[in-house]
Enzyme design. Structure first.
Site, PDB file in Angstrom:
ATOM      1  N   PRO A  20       0.828  -1.211   0.000  1.00 38.04           N
ATOM      2  CG  PRO A  20       0.012  -1.032   2.183  1.00 38.04           C
ATOM      3  CD  PRO A  20       0.707  -1.980   1.249  1.00 38.04           C
ATOM      4  CD  GLN A  75      -2.451   0.070   5.426  1.00 37.32           C
ATOM      5  OE1 GLN A  75      -2.245   1.203   5.030  1.00 37.32           O
ATOM      6  NE2 GLN A  75      -1.476  -0.799   5.617  1.00 37.32           N
ATOM      7  CB  CYS A 105       1.175   5.723   8.778  1.00 37.18           C
ATOM      8  SG  CYS A 105       1.320   7.404   8.155  1.00 37.18           S
ATOM      9  CE  LYS A 144       3.319  -2.379   4.508  1.00 36.95           C
ATOM     10  NZ  LYS A 144       3.708  -0.987   4.802  1.00 36.95           N
ATOM     11  N   GLY A 206      10.235  -3.976   1.960  1.00 33.49           N
ATOM     12  CA  GLY A 206      11.328  -3.021   2.032  1.00 33.49           C
ATOM     13  C   GLY A 206      12.455  -3.283   1.075  1.00 33.49           C
ATOM     14  N   GLY A 229       6.674  -2.002  -3.127  1.00 32.33           N
ATOM     15  CA  GLY A 229       6.020  -0.704  -3.246  1.00 32.33           C
ATOM     16  C   GLY A 229       6.711   0.157  -4.276  1.00 32.33           C
ATOM     17  NE  ARG A 230      10.553   2.906  -1.172  1.00 31.59           N
ATOM     18  CZ  ARG A 230      11.533   3.054  -0.295  1.00 31.59           C
ATOM     19  NH1 ARG A 230      12.027   4.251  -0.084  1.00 31.59           N
ATOM     20  NH2 ARG A 230      12.004   2.015   0.379  1.00 31.59           N
TER      21      ARG A 230
HETATM   22  C1  LIG Z   1       4.644   7.174  -1.100  1.00 26.81           C
HETATM   23  C2  LIG Z   1       4.484   6.059  -0.094  1.00 26.81           C
HETATM   24  C3  LIG Z   1       3.268   5.898   0.559  1.00 26.81           C
HETATM   25  C4  LIG Z   1       3.099   4.857   1.484  1.00 26.81           C
HETATM   26  N1  LIG Z   1       1.871   4.673   2.051  1.00 26.81           N
HETATM   27  C5  LIG Z   1       1.654   3.592   2.847  1.00 26.81           C
HETATM   28  C6  LIG Z   1       0.346   3.285   3.320  1.00 26.81           C
HETATM   29  O1  LIG Z   1      -0.635   3.982   3.020  1.00 26.81           O
HETATM   30  N2  LIG Z   1       0.199   2.197   4.117  1.00 26.81           N
HETATM   31  C7  LIG Z   1       1.257   1.395   4.469  1.00 26.81           C
HETATM   32  O2  LIG Z   1       1.081   0.415   5.193  1.00 26.81           O
HETATM   33  N3  LIG Z   1       2.490   1.646   4.007  1.00 26.81           N
HETATM   34  C8  LIG Z   1       2.712   2.704   3.200  1.00 26.81           C
HETATM   35  N4  LIG Z   1       3.958   2.917   2.680  1.00 26.81           N
HETATM   36  C9  LIG Z   1       5.039   1.965   2.966  1.00 26.81           C
HETATM   37  C10 LIG Z   1       5.120   0.900   1.864  1.00 26.81           C
HETATM   38  O3  LIG Z   1       3.974   0.105   1.814  1.00 26.81           O
HETATM   39  C11 LIG Z   1       6.349  -0.012   2.074  1.00 26.81           C
HETATM   40  O4  LIG Z   1       6.206  -0.739   3.260  1.00 26.81           O
HETATM   41  C12 LIG Z   1       7.649   0.776   2.101  1.00 26.81           C
HETATM   42  O5  LIG Z   1       7.679   1.754   1.085  1.00 26.81           O
HETATM   43  C13 LIG Z   1       8.868  -0.139   1.917  1.00 26.81           C
HETATM   44  O6  LIG Z   1       8.730  -0.924   0.775  1.00 26.81           O
HETATM   45  P1  LIG Z   1       9.368  -0.554  -0.677  1.00 26.81           P
HETATM   46  O7  LIG Z   1      10.843  -0.366  -0.472  1.00 26.81           O
HETATM   47  O8  LIG Z   1       9.023  -1.765  -1.500  1.00 26.81           O
HETATM   48  O9  LIG Z   1       8.713   0.697  -1.143  1.00 26.81           O
HETATM   49  C14 LIG Z   1       4.165   3.962   1.778  1.00 26.81           C
HETATM   50  C15 LIG Z   1       5.387   4.157   1.137  1.00 26.81           C
HETATM   51  C16 LIG Z   1       5.558   5.184   0.204  1.00 26.81           C
HETATM   52  C17 LIG Z   1       6.883   5.332  -0.491  1.00 26.81           C
END
Ligand SMILES: Cc1cc2nc3c(=O)[nH]c(=O)nc-3n(C[C@H](O)[C@H](O)[C@H](O)COP(=O)(O)O)c2cc1C
Length: 358
Positions: A20, A75, A105, A144, A206, A229-230
């Protein structure tokens, strides 16, 4: 051995989750990515329970999903048990398959009200919230979490145990603390430790951006699922590529035409779903992430940034992809230089003074 897993009777196949992301994983983005394949579970952006229970139209819109997106999790975030419970009921009513509770968050306005990562340092409140939600819904409740609140109070294992005791049916860990934000590396060793401690499925989140990293994280931690995510913003095919590799297939390699098509498809979906200005803003965001590493990508991002209408956005996309697919150099908004100014030849005296000064 990487295999599908289940959250109660819901199969997560392949075991890859679109993580998310607030402001990103809305209905259009999820539809776009689901269409590329390889995603076992999608999750909404985090949705405010204050907004939902006060009938804020924006919060309600955030619960929308497409039938063919299933399985789909909503969520929610908040700090008030009664509101969390009501919002969970609403998520079940709209037909979500899973209700996910955000305990990660780091945003101050969320933490201030006890929600998000604030719950990591207030286990009694977390327990009350999860117990309330569990009583109210029949769909699986998942959580989460982050590694901990402060860098010196890492308590992900205790949080995971508490969540399991309250009836959570899946834990996803983003292995950074709230204090850390997005700095440094995610701690996947904690994912392994949680997996060894609880009896419910565990996924990690992550820094996964490649097939190899996904395979390594599964192998090193024994986790059931991996969230991305990213990495999915930069490469919408990442899930499909990992799934291909899981089945011993050559990973799908998008062509330039695929890349152009995905941007156009996304823009169309956004325009169907929101006001033009908002769609343009979202489009710039994805285009920015998406063209990292592409030839002339930085100039394209600048050109997109300076575009303010649908026509301008579409023109910039056509120009950019036409130019690079023909193997020509992309010069951005300014276009190719009109005249090439030759540097005057230096005579031997000038050459000597330049060399001495340098
Ligand atoms: C722009 C952005 C918004 C995010 N919003 C949420 C969110 O709404 N809920 C959540 O559980 N995690 C949120 N995250 C965290 C991501 O779900 C993820 O756990 C985190 O970015 C690490 O994973 P990644 O390296 O694959 O991005 C957000 C991350 C980013 C970068």
């Amino acid at each position: 051995m990487i295999k599908p897993f289940k959250i109660r009777d819901i199969e997560i196949n392949p075991p890859l989750v679109l993580s998310p992301m607030a402001g990103v994983t809305d209905i259009s983005f999820r539809r776009l990515l689901k269409g590329r394949g390889g995603i076992g579970l999608t999750v909404s952006e985090f949705i405010s329970v204050e907004g939902l229970t006060r009938h804020n139209p924006k919060s309600k819109r955030q619960m929308r999903f497409y039938e063919n997106e299933r399985p789909f999790a909503v969520q929610i975030f908040g700090g008030q048990p009664a509101r969390m419970r009501m919002a969970a009921e609403m998520a079940e009513e709209v037909g979500a398959d899973i209700l996910d509770v955000n305990c990660g968050c780091p945003a101050p306005k969320v933490v201030k009200h006890g929600g998000g990562s604030g719950l990591l340092k207030d286990h009694p409140r977390l327990e009350e919230i999860l117990t309330e939600i569990k009583k109210a819904i029949t769909i699986p409740m998942t959580v989460k979490i982050r590694a901990g609140f402060y860098d010196h109070t890492i308590n992900a294992i205790e949080t995971a145990k508490l969540a399991e005791a309250c009836g959570a049916e899946h834990i996803a860990l983003h292995g950074r603390t709230k204090e850390q934000g997005y700095r440094g590396q995610a701690n996947w060793d904690l994912v392994k430790q949680i997996k060894e401690t609880v009896g419910i499925p565990v996924s990690g989140s992550g820094d996964v951006t490649t097939i190899e990293q996904a395979f390594d994280r599964f192998r090193e931690t024994g986790c059931d699922g991996v969230l991305i995510g990213r990495g999915a913003m930069a490469n919408p095919w990442i899930f499909r590529q990992i799934e291909d590799a899981m089945h011993g297939r050559e990973p799908f390699q998008p062509t330039l035409e695929d890349k152009r098509a995905v941007l156009l498809e996304y823009f169309e979906m956004l325009r169907e779903d929101m006001r033009e200005l908002a769609a343009i803003g979202r489009m710039k965001q994805l285009a920015g992430q998406f063209t990292r590493g592409l030839h002339g990508g930085a100039l394209f991002r600048t050109a997109m940034y300076h575009s303010h209408s649908v026509t301008e956005i579409l023109d910039r996309i056509s120009e950019y992809f036409e130019t690079i697919s023909e193997g020509r150099q992309y010069f951005g908004e300014a276009g190719p230089p009109h005249e090439i100014i030759e540097a005057p030849a230096l005579d031997s005296c000038e050459l000597a003074s330049v060399t001495a000064a340098s």
